[in-house]
Write an enzyme that holds these catalytic residues in place. Structure first.
Site, PDB file in Angstrom:
ATOM      1  N   LYS A 152      53.170  -8.613  -9.893  1.00 28.06           N
ATOM      2  CA  LYS A 152      52.284  -7.497 -10.191  1.00 28.06           C
ATOM      3  C   LYS A 152      51.400  -7.170  -8.978  1.00 28.06           C
ATOM      4  O   LYS A 152      51.416  -7.893  -7.984  1.00 28.06           O
ATOM      5  CB  LYS A 152      51.438  -7.825 -11.432  1.00 28.06           C
TER       6      LYS A 152
HETATM    7  C1  LIG Z   1      54.499  -8.060 -16.793  1.00 31.71           C
HETATM    8  C2  LIG Z   1      54.300  -7.240 -17.981  1.00 31.71           C
HETATM    9  C3  LIG Z   1      53.751  -7.759 -19.168  1.00 31.71           C
HETATM   10  C4  LIG Z   1      53.517  -9.224 -19.396  1.00 31.71           C
HETATM   11  O1  LIG Z   1      52.689  -9.806 -18.503  1.00 31.71           O
HETATM   12  P1  LIG Z   1      52.557 -11.411 -18.461  1.00 31.71           P
HETATM   13  O2  LIG Z   1      51.321 -11.583 -17.655  1.00 31.71           O
HETATM   14  O3  LIG Z   1      53.777 -11.916 -17.769  1.00 31.71           O
HETATM   15  O4  LIG Z   1      52.423 -11.905 -19.833  1.00 31.71           O
HETATM   16  C5  LIG Z   1      53.491  -6.909 -20.216  1.00 31.71           C
HETATM   17  N1  LIG Z   1      53.782  -5.601 -20.133  1.00 31.71           N
HETATM   18  C6  LIG Z   1      54.340  -5.061 -19.030  1.00 31.71           C
HETATM   19  C7  LIG Z   1      54.628  -3.598 -19.001  1.00 31.71           C
HETATM   20  C8  LIG Z   1      54.626  -5.856 -17.930  1.00 31.71           C
HETATM   21  O5  LIG Z   1      55.204  -5.326 -16.850  1.00 31.71           O
END
Ligand SMILES: *Cc1c(COP(=O)(O)O)cnc(C)c1O
Length: 381
Positions: A186
């Site tokens: 991210k």
């Molecule tokens: C990465 C992601 C999540 C989940 O995030 P985590 O921190 O891995 O639990 C949820 N929604 C979207 C759209 C994502 O890209």
């Protein structure tokens, strides 16, 4: 395989500051829910422009807490996209509520369609969960109007969206509650990590309690003598963030704007190069009005181009690509549970989408290489 190094889909931007942050925590010998977490929460809230930020183990747990805070339960319906990561949906199911899929807006705008949201509202609808695909905002003005007129809550899955703006606000400060992810790939990376944001005091205090077993005081309070006992007032979870992740997150937050600027430059460069291939490849979100953070760089292949062969060819040239997303409603578990859905635009985009590498430190020569190989592939079919 090529001799040249792999161009990954995503690359970390860690430097010496992240290492120092981790060592600072180890040196201070306080590992969870301490000064770093508190500081990260304060700094994040101030960055997003929101009253409360609550650090969590990841975004999935933040979404679960958000759903609990707005009081979702069995029998409730939540309107949500299918063109998203499965966590968006899973967090709804944890509460016993039912997800109701809405299509995307168009072949150019891949965020949830306000018209289809309206179509899907029933007497059981309690909330709308939006997801800002790739850091591009959903149509929040329309969605807010719908929510107000039907008395629905809005939860923003802002996993893609740190630092993306919408009008004069940042994404994650518009709905009733928003949730961010700090997973490795991210825009802010801590490994695992998440943040729940809200301006609502009641939601914030419930989320804080539920994050840590419904306990009324934490270990730090007791260490400092602010409390000697605690009560348990709710059946909560352990969804806490630890100090190491929080310390890395603070460094990453400070770099966010600079790194998002670098992503924007790279995206512009991609667009200038790919515009010549517009017969075969289109780029979504043309004429987008606000400032995205380019969490990913998605393209749409012309109908008829074999995506699997395209991705395999690029992989053999040392270029990693991905798909965002395989739609959730087509996964076995969801398909068996909720059946066939009428989501024609979602399915079409999901069939033709490919995500190209983008990250803050990607070089122009890397992008040149990606585009050259795409050109060679297209010339050969
Ligand atoms: C990465 C992601 C999540 C989940 O995030 P985590 O921190 O891995 O639990 C949820 N929604 C979207 C759209 C994502 O890209």
């Amino acid at each position: 395989m090529t001799e040249k190094p792999m161009i990954p889909l995503f690359d970390l931007n860690f430097g010496v500051e992240e290492k120092e942050a981790v060592l600072r925590v180890l040196h201070n010998k306080w590992l969870t829910m301490g000064a770093e977490t508190e500081a990260f929460e304060k700094e994040f809230a101030s960055y997003v422009g929101i009253k409360h930020a609550i650090a969590t183990a990841n975004c999935t747990t933040a979404l679960h807490l958000a759903n609990i805070a707005i009081g979702l339960e069995k029998g409730d319906e939540v309107i949500c996209p299918s063109l998203t990561f499965v966590a968006t949906l899973n967090s709804i199911l944890y509460t016993g509520a039912t997800p109701v899929f809405a299509d995307i807006s168009s072949i150019n705008d891949w965020t949830i369609s306000p018209e289809d949201i309206t179509e899907k509202i029933t007497s059981r609808t309690k909330a709308i969960m939006v997801m800002h695909y790739g850091g591009f905002s959903c149509d929040m003005d329309s969605i807010r109007k719908i929510a107000e007129s039907h008395n629905l809550k809005i939860i923003e899955d802002a996993a893609h969206a740190p630092g993306s703006s919408y009008r004069d606000k940042l994404l994650g400060s518009i709905g009733d509650i928003s949730c961010f992810s700090f997973f490795s790939n991210k825009n802010i990376s801590t490994g695992e990590g998440g943040m729940l944001c809200t301006n609502n005091d009641a939601y914030a205090s419930e989320a804080r309690l539920m994050r840590s077993h419904g306990m009324t005081s934490g270990t730090l309070d007791r260490y400092k003598g602010h409390a000697f006992t605690y009560d348990v007032v709710l059946n909560g979870y352990n969804y806490r963030m630890d100090e190491i992740h929080a310390a890395i997150g603070r460094v990453q937050l400070r770099k966010l704007d600079t790194c998002n600027d670098l992503r924007r430059c790279s995206a512009k460069y991609y667009e200038s190069k790919l515009s010549k291939l517009h017969q075969d490849i289109t780029i979504p979100f043309q004429d987008y009005k606000y400032k995205p953070n380019y969490h990913i760089f998605p393209i749409l292949l012309k109908e008829g181009i074999n995506r699997k062969i395209f991705m395999k060819y690029l992989f053999e040239q040392g270029i990693q690509t991905s798909i965002h997303y395989q739609p959730v409603h087509l996964f076995s578990y969801y398909h068996q549970k909720y059946g066939t859905q009428q989501l024609p635009l979602t399915e079409e985009v999901a069939r033709r989408e490919v995500t190209l590498p983008i990250y803050p430190n990607i070089m122009e020569r890397d992008i040149d290489r990606v585009v050259e190989h795409i050109k060679t592939f297209l010339a050969g079919i």
